[in-house]
Write a protein that holds these residues in place. Structure first.
Motif, mmCIF file in Angstrom:
data_model
loop_
_atom_site.group_PDB
_atom_site.id
_atom_site.type_symbol
_atom_site.label_atom_id
_atom_site.label_comp_id
_atom_site.label_asym_id
_atom_site.label_seq_id
_atom_site.Cartn_x
_atom_site.Cartn_y
_atom_site.Cartn_z
ATOM 1 N N SER A 90 9.288 -14.643 3.706
ATOM 2 C CA SER A 90 10.157 -13.524 3.291
ATOM 3 C C SER A 90 10.136 -13.350 1.777
ATOM 4 C CB SER A 90 11.576 -13.758 3.793
ATOM 5 O OG SER A 90 12.022 -15.005 3.328
ATOM 6 N N THR A 91 9.726 -14.382 1.070
ATOM 7 C CA THR A 91 9.670 -14.318 -0.399
ATOM 8 C C THR A 91 8.426 -13.576 -0.901
ATOM 9 O OG1 THR A 91 8.635 -16.483 -0.253
ATOM 10 C CG2 THR A 91 10.976 -16.435 -0.840
ATOM 11 N N ASN A 92 7.479 -13.299 0.008
ATOM 12 C CA ASN A 92 6.262 -12.624 -0.446
ATOM 13 C C ASN A 92 6.568 -11.142 -0.687
ATOM 14 O OD1 ASN A 92 3.676 -11.428 -0.734
ATOM 15 N ND2 ASN A 92 2.755 -13.148 0.372
ATOM 16 N N PRO A 93 6.379 -10.661 -1.923
ATOM 17 C CA PRO A 93 6.774 -9.279 -2.236
ATOM 18 C C PRO A 93 5.925 -8.216 -1.536
ATOM 19 C CG PRO A 93 5.665 -10.291 -4.114
ATOM 20 C CD PRO A 93 5.860 -11.383 -3.100
ATOM 21 N N ALA A 94 4.850 -8.623 -0.878
ATOM 22 C CA ALA A 94 3.981 -7.653 -0.203
ATOM 23 C C ALA A 94 4.339 -7.485 1.277
ATOM 24 C CB ALA A 94 2.524 -8.088 -0.348
ATOM 25 N N ARG A 95 5.390 -8.176 1.734
ATOM 26 C CA ARG A 95 5.695 -8.214 3.171
ATOM 27 C C ARG A 95 5.934 -6.822 3.770
ATOM 28 N NH1 ARG A 95 10.292 -10.952 6.507
ATOM 29 N NH2 ARG A 95 9.061 -11.923 8.141
ATOM 30 N N MET A 96 6.806 -6.036 3.163
ATOM 31 C CA MET A 96 7.137 -4.711 3.713
ATOM 32 C C MET A 96 5.951 -3.754 3.659
ATOM 33 S SD MET A 96 9.896 -4.836 5.140
ATOM 34 C CE MET A 96 10.098 -3.112 5.571
ATOM 35 N N ALA A 97 5.083 -3.974 2.685
ATOM 36 C CA ALA A 97 3.905 -3.109 2.538
ATOM 37 C C ALA A 97 3.020 -3.160 3.778
ATOM 38 C CB ALA A 97 3.102 -3.539 1.306
ATOM 39 N N ALA B 287 3.708 -7.924 13.472
ATOM 40 C CA ALA B 287 3.454 -9.342 13.771
ATOM 41 C C ALA B 287 2.735 -9.998 12.598
ATOM 42 C CB ALA B 287 2.628 -9.457 15.053
ATOM 43 N N LEU B 288 1.782 -9.285 12.017
ATOM 44 C CA LEU B 288 1.063 -9.840 10.857
ATOM 45 C C LEU B 288 1.996 -9.962 9.650
ATOM 46 C CD1 LEU B 288 -2.381 -7.991 11.134
ATOM 47 C CD2 LEU B 288 -1.977 -10.437 11.485
ATOM 48 N N ALA B 289 2.876 -8.967 9.469
ATOM 49 C CA ALA B 289 3.836 -9.019 8.356
ATOM 50 C C ALA B 289 4.716 -10.262 8.489
ATOM 51 C CB ALA B 289 4.686 -7.759 8.335
ATOM 52 N N ASN B 290 5.020 -10.626 9.726
ATOM 53 C CA ASN B 290 5.867 -11.805 9.958
ATOM 54 C C ASN B 290 5.167 -13.124 9.652
ATOM 55 O OD1 ASN B 290 8.138 -10.382 10.640
ATOM 56 N ND2 ASN B 290 7.614 -10.303 12.820
ATOM 57 N N THR B 291 3.882 -13.088 9.401
ATOM 58 C CA THR B 291 3.193 -14.322 8.988
ATOM 59 C C THR B 291 3.382 -14.571 7.484
ATOM 60 O OG1 THR B 291 1.028 -13.307 8.480
ATOM 61 C CG2 THR B 291 1.402 -13.988 10.773
ATOM 62 N N LEU B 292 3.901 -13.544 6.780
ATOM 63 C CA LEU B 292 4.170 -13.729 5.346
ATOM 64 C C LEU B 292 5.563 -14.330 5.179
ATOM 65 C CD1 LEU B 292 1.893 -11.511 5.289
ATOM 66 C CD2 LEU B 292 3.062 -10.536 3.310
ATOM 67 N N THR C 65 -3.987 -0.804 -2.434
ATOM 68 C CA THR C 65 -4.225 -2.081 -1.750
ATOM 69 C C THR C 65 -3.392 -3.157 -2.453
ATOM 70 O OG1 THR C 65 -6.098 -2.557 -3.218
ATOM 71 C CG2 THR C 65 -6.640 -1.599 -1.065
ATOM 72 N N VAL C 66 -3.156 -4.239 -1.774
ATOM 73 C CA VAL C 66 -2.693 -5.461 -2.445
ATOM 74 C C VAL C 66 -3.284 -6.634 -1.664
ATOM 75 C CG1 VAL C 66 -0.438 -5.433 -1.221
ATOM 76 C CG2 VAL C 66 -0.746 -6.906 -3.197
ATOM 77 N N ILE C 67 -4.032 -7.440 -2.368
ATOM 78 C CA ILE C 67 -4.632 -8.608 -1.725
ATOM 79 C C ILE C 67 -3.500 -9.578 -1.377
ATOM 80 C CG2 ILE C 67 -6.242 -10.547 -1.996
ATOM 81 C CD1 ILE C 67 -7.613 -8.823 -4.236
ATOM 82 N N ILE C 68 -3.458 -10.001 -0.123
ATOM 83 C CA ILE C 68 -2.406 -10.937 0.301
ATOM 84 C C ILE C 68 -3.057 -12.240 0.745
ATOM 85 C CG2 ILE C 68 -0.485 -11.316 1.898
ATOM 86 C CD1 ILE C 68 -0.160 -8.268 2.033
ATOM 87 N N GLY C 69 -2.706 -13.310 0.033
ATOM 88 C CA GLY C 69 -3.255 -14.626 0.353
ATOM 89 C C GLY C 69 -2.203 -15.592 0.856
ATOM 90 N N LEU C 70 -0.919 -15.276 0.522
ATOM 91 C CA LEU C 70 0.158 -16.203 0.891
ATOM 92 C C LEU C 70 0.775 -15.809 2.228
ATOM 93 C CD1 LEU C 70 1.999 -18.591 0.138
ATOM 94 C CD2 LEU C 70 3.487 -16.942 -1.026
#
Ligand SMILES: Cc1cc2nc3c(=O)[nH]c(=O)nc-3n(C[C@H](O)[C@H](O)[C@H](O)COP(=O)(O)O)c2cc1C
Length: 182
Positions: A65-72, A58-63, A126-131
């Motif tokens: 689809s263009t965000n490269p960290a989505r699958m992570a 559910a949290l991944a779906n807030t990113l 880690t990868v900081i995700i802001g978008l």
């Protein structure tokens, strides 16, 4: 690990193994956040540790689809969502002390860096995700109105070693005594 080695060697990791991480490592990462500096030691940060696969999805779906960290967000066994209590950092008796207003973004930023460096020193990525859609993430996690979600990061064993994006030369961002005149 030498500090400069950690600072230079840490990379944003966007591919993870699904293996669980030791609880001890998670606690060390949390402890690194605990010892972060903050405005007048106000410690406005709070964090939600998410391991439930449905919640991570559910949290991944807030990113976008263009965000490269989505699958992570789905691959890694843990997602840490860093939040901040509003109106505390940079405030005294409810009054903002500077023209900057709330220093929440600054203090949580430092906390996130401590988190990432500690994780790296333990062999974790880690990868900081802001978008992402912050409002949606707040709904998913039930974040109270006087708090806000700032950023999140997957936490797990890297499946790849990242390559370092180029950095500016020191001369491009360090000025002595005054800014150079244009
Ligand atoms: C505030 C902030 C927000 C970021 N948001 C994202 C993001 O949404 N998605 C992503 O893939 N990377 C994100 N990054 C990671 C940066 O792209 C990365 O740190 C930068 O390219 C430098 O690479 P390095 O971390 O490997 O040194 C973010 C980094 C910061 C500090």
């Amino acid at each position: 690990m030498d500090l400069m080695e950690a600072i230079r060697g840490r990379r944003s990791i966007r591919k993870y193994r699904s293996d669980p991480i030791p609880e001890e490592a998670l606690q060390k990462v949390i402890e690194a956040v605990r010892w972060s500096p903050s405005w007048a030691n106000t410690q406005c940060w709070e964090m939600v540790i998410v391991k439930d696969p449905d919640k991570k999805s559910a949290l991944a779906n807030t990113l976008p689809s263009t965000n490269p960290a989505r699958m992570a967000m789905i691959e890694a066994p843990v997602v840490i969502v860093l939040c901040g209590k509003k109106g505390v950092s940079g405030f005294k008796k409810g009054e903002a002390m500077t023209i900057k207003g709330d220093w929440l973004m600054f203090d949580t930023g430092i906390a996130m860096q401590n988190l990432c460096l500690m994780a790296y020193s333990l062999g974790l990525g880690t990868v900081i995700i802001g978008l992402f859609d912050h409002k949606k993430a707040e709904e998913i996690l039930g974040v109270p109105g006087d708090r806000e979600v700032v950023a999140m990061t997957p936490l797990g064993y890297p499946a790849v070693s990242g390559t370092a994006p180029k950095r500016k030369e020191v001369s491009e961002f360090v000025f002595y005594e005054t800014y150079p005149s244009k």
